[in-house]
Design an enzyme around this catalytic site. Sequence first.
Site, short mmCIF file in Angstrom:
data_model
loop_
_atom_site.label_atom_id
_atom_site.label_comp_id
_atom_site.label_asym_id
_atom_site.label_seq_id
_atom_site.Cartn_x
_atom_site.Cartn_y
_atom_site.Cartn_z
N SER A 83 -43.66 -39.39 -45.26
CA SER A 83 -44.30 -38.39 -44.41
C SER A 83 -43.50 -37.08 -44.41
CB SER A 83 -44.48 -38.95 -43.00
OG SER A 83 -45.43 -38.23 -42.27
N ASP A 103 -50.51 -41.98 -44.91
CA ASP A 103 -49.11 -41.85 -44.51
C ASP A 103 -48.29 -43.12 -44.77
OD1 ASP A 103 -46.72 -41.71 -42.69
OD2 ASP A 103 -47.66 -39.81 -42.13
#
Length: 305
Positions: free
Chosen positions: A53, A167
């Site tokens: 991320s 993610d």
Amino acid sequence: MTQPLTNDAAQPAQDASIVLALGGGGARGLAQIGVIEVLQARGLYVTAVAGTSCGALVGGCFAAGKMTELADWMCATSRSQMLRLLDPGISRPAMFTGNRLVRALREVIGEPRIEELPIDFTAVAVDLKSQREVWLRHGDMWDALRASFAIPGIFTPLSIGNMELVDGGLLAPLPITATRLAGPHRVVAVDIHSAPQQRADTPVRDVDAENGKSAPGILGRWWEEHFGDDDGAPPEHHFGLMEVMTRSLETMQERIARVQLALEPPELLIHIPRDACEFYEFWRARELIDLGRREAEKALDAAGY
């Protein structure tokens, strides 16, 4: 302006080589810029980076030799400017597409390919179809980063091949396992989900469910205003949609990170408190980078570096 820092081209001492595991946690991930600055100032030589991320964003820009440019851009971008980079994902499975944000970052950083980076780099994402962790080590760096920070419900998934990538923090909020691709090295990890600066008095609350109330949405607030109790007392606080989504994700990630650390403890762990900022407050970059510097100094001093 952030001081430019790159790995020294001279041969590093064998015991000065490290690999980095950079965690995801929204805006708190920017603190890892300050962490890297301090690690290098202490003479540690980074040979590889794995990031999830925002950790992938910081790690990728560092591996490309563009961390200073990223830091300067983040520090110069105001709240209103940052919000204008969020393009609505109308008729798509998330609130934003992320395309406008990535275009802006491409202009600042350039368009490197992962296999051509001077430092070994891995971006971690999750494939929704196979429900497995994916390590992105080749191709366009921005495709890899865009996949790695595609927070479900906030940014749309990225399609690569037959994969639908989101993610990496869903399965690997702290990508220590991915650093093993670099071979046997000392691993320095940054935990973005560390204990808050302001701890609650008790870890678990005993609540009478019969007296509890759910957090109402717009219709719920209207109903309570017109047909609710007559006590006139407004609710103490109700999270908005963004906070419900991000705090739910962070709660899950914090627990997974604890398990990852127990199974694969790094040689050095640097803590960033999870209440340092809200998930989306990227316009607080300057203070978050300073926080990263302080926490890195503290951890290195304690470890005798």
